[in-house]
Enzyme design. Structure first.
Site, PDB file in Angstrom:
ATOM      1  CG  ASP A  21     -14.306 -23.270   0.328  1.00  7.81           C
ATOM      2  OD1 ASP A  21     -13.148 -22.802   0.493  1.00  7.81           O
ATOM      3  OD2 ASP A  21     -14.687 -24.316   0.873  1.00  7.81           O
ATOM      4  N   GLY A  22     -13.077 -19.816   0.028  1.00  6.90           N
ATOM      5  CA  GLY A  22     -12.749 -18.789   1.013  1.00  6.90           C
ATOM      6  C   GLY A  22     -12.091 -19.329   2.275  1.00  6.90           C
ATOM      7  CD  GLN A  44     -18.241  -2.957  22.004  1.00  9.27           C
ATOM      8  OE1 GLN A  44     -18.077  -1.898  21.427  1.00  9.27           O
ATOM      9  NE2 GLN A  44     -19.413  -3.306  22.514  1.00  9.27           N
ATOM     10  CG  ASP A  56     -10.043  10.728  23.903  1.00  8.08           C
ATOM     11  OD1 ASP A  56      -8.875  10.617  24.307  1.00  8.08           O
ATOM     12  OD2 ASP A  56     -10.564   9.937  23.097  1.00  8.08           O
ATOM     13  CE  LYS A  88     -13.491  10.376  22.008  1.00 13.49           C
ATOM     14  NZ  LYS A  88     -12.576   9.657  21.118  1.00 13.49           N
ATOM     15  CB  THR A 141     -13.470   8.284  11.408  1.00 13.28           C
ATOM     16  OG1 THR A 141     -13.613   8.982  12.658  1.00 13.28           O
ATOM     17  CG2 THR A 141     -14.173   6.934  11.492  1.00 13.28           C
TER      18      THR A 141
HETATM   19  C1  R5P Z   1     -10.732   6.232  21.506  1.00 15.47           C
HETATM   20  O1  R5P Z   1     -11.060   6.744  22.537  1.00 15.47           O
HETATM   21  C2  R5P Z   1      -9.369   6.384  20.918  1.00 15.47           C
HETATM   22  O2  R5P Z   1      -8.440   6.768  21.871  1.00 15.47           O
HETATM   23  C3  R5P Z   1      -9.363   7.370  19.769  1.00 15.47           C
HETATM   24  O3  R5P Z   1      -9.598   8.669  20.265  1.00 15.47           O
HETATM   25  C4  R5P Z   1     -10.404   7.030  18.751  1.00 15.47           C
HETATM   26  O4  R5P Z   1     -10.350   5.670  18.434  1.00 15.47           O
HETATM   27  C5  R5P Z   1     -10.239   7.844  17.508  1.00 15.47           C
HETATM   28  O5  R5P Z   1     -11.233   7.503  16.614  1.00 15.47           O
HETATM   29  P1  R5P Z   1     -11.639   8.463  15.434  1.00 15.47           P
HETATM   30  O6  R5P Z   1     -10.378   8.812  14.701  1.00 15.47           O
HETATM   31  O7  R5P Z   1     -12.579   7.632  14.593  1.00 15.47           O
HETATM   32  O8  R5P Z   1     -12.318   9.646  16.028  1.00 15.47           O
END
Ligand code: R5P
Length: 293
Positions: free
Chosen positions: A34-35, A94, A167, A190, A222
């Site tokens: 069942d997981g 988060q 960033d 950023k 990503t």
């Molecule tokens: C967030 O501020 C982290 O330092 C990375 O810049 C961020 O997680 C990169 O995410 P992605 O590759 O999706 O742009």
């Protein structure tokens, strides 16, 4: 002392066990039909220090549950101390409720771990709004950095290089690494519109024409953050563009996204196992764990 893993960081776990002259004992970790999770220690942990080596990728949710089960099971079987070694600690981005009603995942993750482990060791966690891991962990929390290892890698493999942090919060990596090897650095600004859409702007322009540009960040997820920085570097005449990430998550088609933006080389540490791993962080963890012997 025994070293184990919930599956994600087996190579590092085995290396650490060997160097610490401690047995590496894999867990039986499967699920019922069942997981429901099924977890079993295959060695006696009574009276021992149990080192669980587990990065939170792939599958951050499952990793969190597996760690909790492994830690609780060890304690129930009489382990003296449970130490979690998580080269990549998830949920840290988060770090506030950005919109009303949102869960502050980092606090919840830490609260769950505070209850079942005695110490956590991690590498370059995403500390942005938190000053340190103490803001969320009540247990001893050791935060190591791969900065010097990355700096050494750059100095060995590059010439005529400049470093870009894509960033503001990436200054923790970009500026420290640049200082270590005495090269020029700039950190971009950023704006994030969604988890897959960002825009970056160069505030302090440094000469990029004819330079080997190295974009350094803690996480490549990503790939869009680094891709946007790469596009800027390309416009400004960079000779080559390399991306270095401490934690390579590579979700969606991140490698393609980076390639399309002009990134020719992608390098990561082995905090998360991936084909781009070139920088081994095991020595950092080893030094820390030797204190537990
Ligand atoms: C967030 O501020 C982290 O330092 C990375 O810049 C961020 O997680 C990169 O995410 P992605 O590759 O999706 O742009």
């Amino acid at each position: 002392m025994i070293v184990t893993s919930c599956g994600n960081s087996r190579t590092i776990a085995k290396k650490l066990a060997k160097k610490l002259s401690a047995p590496y004992s894999p867990l039986t970790l499967t699920s019922f039909p069942d997981g429901d999770i099924y977890l079993r220690y295959n060695t006696d942990v009574k009276g021992k220090k149990v080192i669980i080596v587990q990065s939170f990728q792939p599958l951050s949710d499952a990793s969190l549950f597996h760690i909790i089960f492994a830690a609780e099971a060890a304690k129930n079987q009489g382990a003296k101390k449970v130490i979690l070694v998580s080269p990549y600690l998830a949920y840290m981005r988060q770090d506030k409720a950005f919109n009303s009603g949102e869960a502050v995942s980092s606090r919840i993750m830490a609260k769950l771990l505070n209850q079942c482990i005695d110490k956590i060791i991690t590498i370059d966690p995403h500390l942005h709004r938190y000053k340190s891991l103490k803001d969320i962990f009540t247990i001893p929390a050791k935060c190591l950095t791969a900065n010097h290892l990355i700096a050494q890698y750059i100095s060995k493999h590059f010439k005529n290089e400049v470093i870009i942090g894509p960033d503001w919060e990436s200054y923790q990596w970009a500026e420290h690494i640049a200082k270590d090897i005495h090269v020029n650095v700039t950190v971009l600004e950023k704006t994030r519109f969604s988890s897959r859409k960002v825009k970056v702007k160069m505030m302090d322009t440094i000469p990029l024409r004819g330079k080997n540009v190295i974009i350094v960040d803690d996480i490549i997820s990503t790939g869009h953050t680094i891709a946007e920085a790469a596009k800027q570097a390309q416009k400004l005449g960079a000779l080559s563009i390399t991306a270095i990430g401490v934690h390579g998550l590579f979700v969606d088609n991140a490698l393609d996204t980076l390639k399309k933006a002009g990134v020719t080389k992608v390098i990561t540490t082995n905090c998360i196992e991936h084909k781009t791993n070139k920088i081994d962080i095991t020595p950092l963890l080893l030094e820390e764990l030797k204190k537990e012997k």
